[in-house]
Design a protein around this motif. Structure first.
Motif, PDB file in Angstrom:
ATOM      1  N   VAL A 118       0.843  -1.205   0.000  1.00 30.30           N
ATOM      2  CA  VAL A 118       0.000   0.000   0.000  1.00 30.30           C
ATOM      3  C   VAL A 118       0.873   1.247   0.000  1.00 30.30           C
ATOM      4  CG1 VAL A 118      -1.641   1.331   1.380  1.00 30.30           C
ATOM      5  CG2 VAL A 118      -1.994  -1.106   1.041  1.00 30.30           C
ATOM      6  N   THR A 119       1.909   1.259   0.804  1.00 33.82           N
ATOM      7  CA  THR A 119       2.816   2.401   0.842  1.00 33.82           C
ATOM      8  C   THR A 119       3.533   2.580  -0.490  1.00 33.82           C
ATOM      9  OG1 THR A 119       3.158   2.019   3.206  1.00 33.82           O
ATOM     10  CG2 THR A 119       4.758   3.421   2.077  1.00 33.82           C
ATOM     11  N   ALA A 120       3.976   1.486  -1.079  1.00 32.39           N
ATOM     12  CA  ALA A 120       4.639   1.561  -2.380  1.00 32.39           C
ATOM     13  C   ALA A 120       3.672   2.099  -3.439  1.00 32.39           C
ATOM     14  CB  ALA A 120       5.168   0.194  -2.780  1.00 32.39           C
ATOM     15  N   LEU A 121       2.432   1.653  -3.407  1.00 33.35           N
ATOM     16  CA  LEU A 121       1.431   2.127  -4.365  1.00 33.35           C
ATOM     17  C   LEU A 121       1.173   3.622  -4.202  1.00 33.35           C
ATOM     18  CD1 LEU A 121      -0.637   1.377  -6.564  1.00 33.35           C
ATOM     19  CD2 LEU A 121      -2.279   0.999  -4.717  1.00 33.35           C
ATOM     20  N   ILE A 122       1.068   4.082  -2.978  1.00 33.69           N
ATOM     21  CA  ILE A 122       0.851   5.509  -2.730  1.00 33.69           C
ATOM     22  C   ILE A 122       2.033   6.321  -3.235  1.00 33.69           C
ATOM     23  CG2 ILE A 122       0.672   7.250  -0.901  1.00 33.69           C
ATOM     24  CD1 ILE A 122      -1.025   5.197   0.652  1.00 33.69           C
TER      25      ILE A 122
END
Length: 62
Positions: free
Chosen positions: A49-53
């Motif tokens: 999720v952090t990588a996607l953001i």
């Protein structure tokens, strides 16, 4: 560079709020095995999720 600093600050504040909210509840059936499993699940979810953001912010703002 300022954008990344602001993004990091927001992530830190959100993490702090979630951590403080979770520590209010007392768990009577606490075990180290359960704790490790919960932490593993949390990191498996949070890293993508952090990588996607970060990728989405990079694409839209740069």
């Amino acid at each position: 560079m300022k954008f990344l600093i602001v993004l990091a600050a927001i992530v830190c504040v959100v993490a702090l709020v979630i951590t403080l909210a979770l520590t209010k509840a007392e768990d009577t059936s606490y075990s180290s095995n359960r704790s490790v499993n919960n932490q593993l699940i949390m990191y498996i979810v949070l890293i993508p999720v952090t990588a996607l953001i970060i990728v989405l912010c990079w694409v839209f703002f740069f």
